[in-house]
Write a protein that holds these residues in place. Sequence first.
Motif, short mmCIF file in Angstrom:
data_model
loop_
_atom_site.label_atom_id
_atom_site.label_comp_id
_atom_site.label_asym_id
_atom_site.label_seq_id
_atom_site.Cartn_x
_atom_site.Cartn_y
_atom_site.Cartn_z
N ARG A 1 -3.37 4.58 -12.75
CA ARG A 1 -3.27 4.12 -11.36
C ARG A 1 -4.67 4.19 -10.74
O ARG A 1 -4.96 5.04 -9.92
N THR B 1 4.83 6.51 2.17
CA THR B 1 4.38 7.89 2.17
C THR B 1 5.52 8.87 2.41
O THR B 1 5.42 10.04 2.11
N SER C 1 2.33 4.67 -1.25
CA SER C 1 1.68 5.75 -2.01
C SER C 1 2.36 5.95 -3.37
O SER C 1 1.70 6.09 -4.38
N TYR C 2 3.68 5.98 -3.34
CA TYR C 2 4.40 6.33 -4.57
C TYR C 2 4.77 5.08 -5.36
O TYR C 2 5.22 4.08 -4.80
N ALA D 1 -0.12 8.82 -5.82
CA ALA D 1 -1.29 8.19 -5.18
C ALA D 1 -2.21 7.70 -6.29
O ALA D 1 -1.99 7.99 -7.47
N SER E 1 6.59 16.77 -4.52
CA SER E 1 7.09 15.40 -4.40
C SER E 1 8.60 15.40 -4.63
O SER E 1 9.10 16.19 -5.42
N SER F 1 3.79 8.07 -9.86
CA SER F 1 2.45 8.31 -9.31
C SER F 1 2.57 8.52 -7.81
O SER F 1 3.22 7.73 -7.12
N SER G 1 8.46 1.20 -5.78
CA SER G 1 7.47 1.84 -4.91
C SER G 1 8.17 2.44 -3.70
O SER G 1 9.31 2.07 -3.36
N THR H 1 -4.38 1.66 -5.74
CA THR H 1 -3.09 1.96 -5.11
C THR H 1 -2.04 0.91 -5.43
O THR H 1 -0.87 1.23 -5.64
N SER I 1 0.82 -1.22 0.00
CA SER I 1 0.00 0.00 0.00
C SER I 1 0.86 1.27 0.00
O SER I 1 0.47 2.30 0.59
#
Lengths: 113, 113
Positions: free
Chosen positions: A68, A96, A30-31, A51, B98, A49, A93, A71, A28
């Motif tokens: 996307r 957060t 975010s990025y 999120a 970001s 991405s 990935s 998630t 899970s």
Amino acid sequence: DAGITQSPRYKITETGRQVTLMCHQTWSHSYMFWYRQDLGHGLRLIYYSAAADITDKGEVPDGYVVSRSKTENFPLTLESATRSQTSVYFCASRSTSRTGELFFGEGSRLTVL
Amino acid sequence: GQQVMQIPQYQHVQEGEDFTTYCNSSTTLSNIQWYKQRPGGHPVFLIQLVKSGEVKKQKRLTFQFGEAKKNSSLHITATQTTDVGTYFCAGPKETGGSYIPTFGRGTSLIVHP
């Protein structure tokens, strides 16, 4: 604990065909990121991405499309493959944290004939 | 273009010799990360440096972050065949809030037994 997985690991296609590379992560995070790796160029960012439903271009986005909707998934599509897109593609990935480490998938080696 | 420049591109050493790779940026970096990629593998996170002048060690590996936070180095003492691979540095590029990792082109280490 699957972590981050890419499929297919190897793909041979022909010029002009559409190809989708899949990336799935179980944390899970975010990025998510897509990089391509070519000899002499290192790792170059294609898209990222922050999120679900948020994507942005990287250094070399031309010829690629991403989405996307969930998630955990971040597919990369080559709408009309060209020989210059022959490469090794890595999905990664990150949690957060804005500056945390990247976790890479095992890569997808794509050959466009 | 690349935000961070990495040299040398290749380095051949005899087993037991030391090895150093350097990473340089034209702008101040908030942090720098180092990754290792074994032949045929995917990049794996080694370490992150954040503070000016920071030095961290992992067994035979020593990582340094310059005082001006514009350069970094990775030094391996008494190389072993298990050190073979490509070492990448990555600096964050701020984009729309970001922090996106931008990789150097990597240094490939070849260790001769």
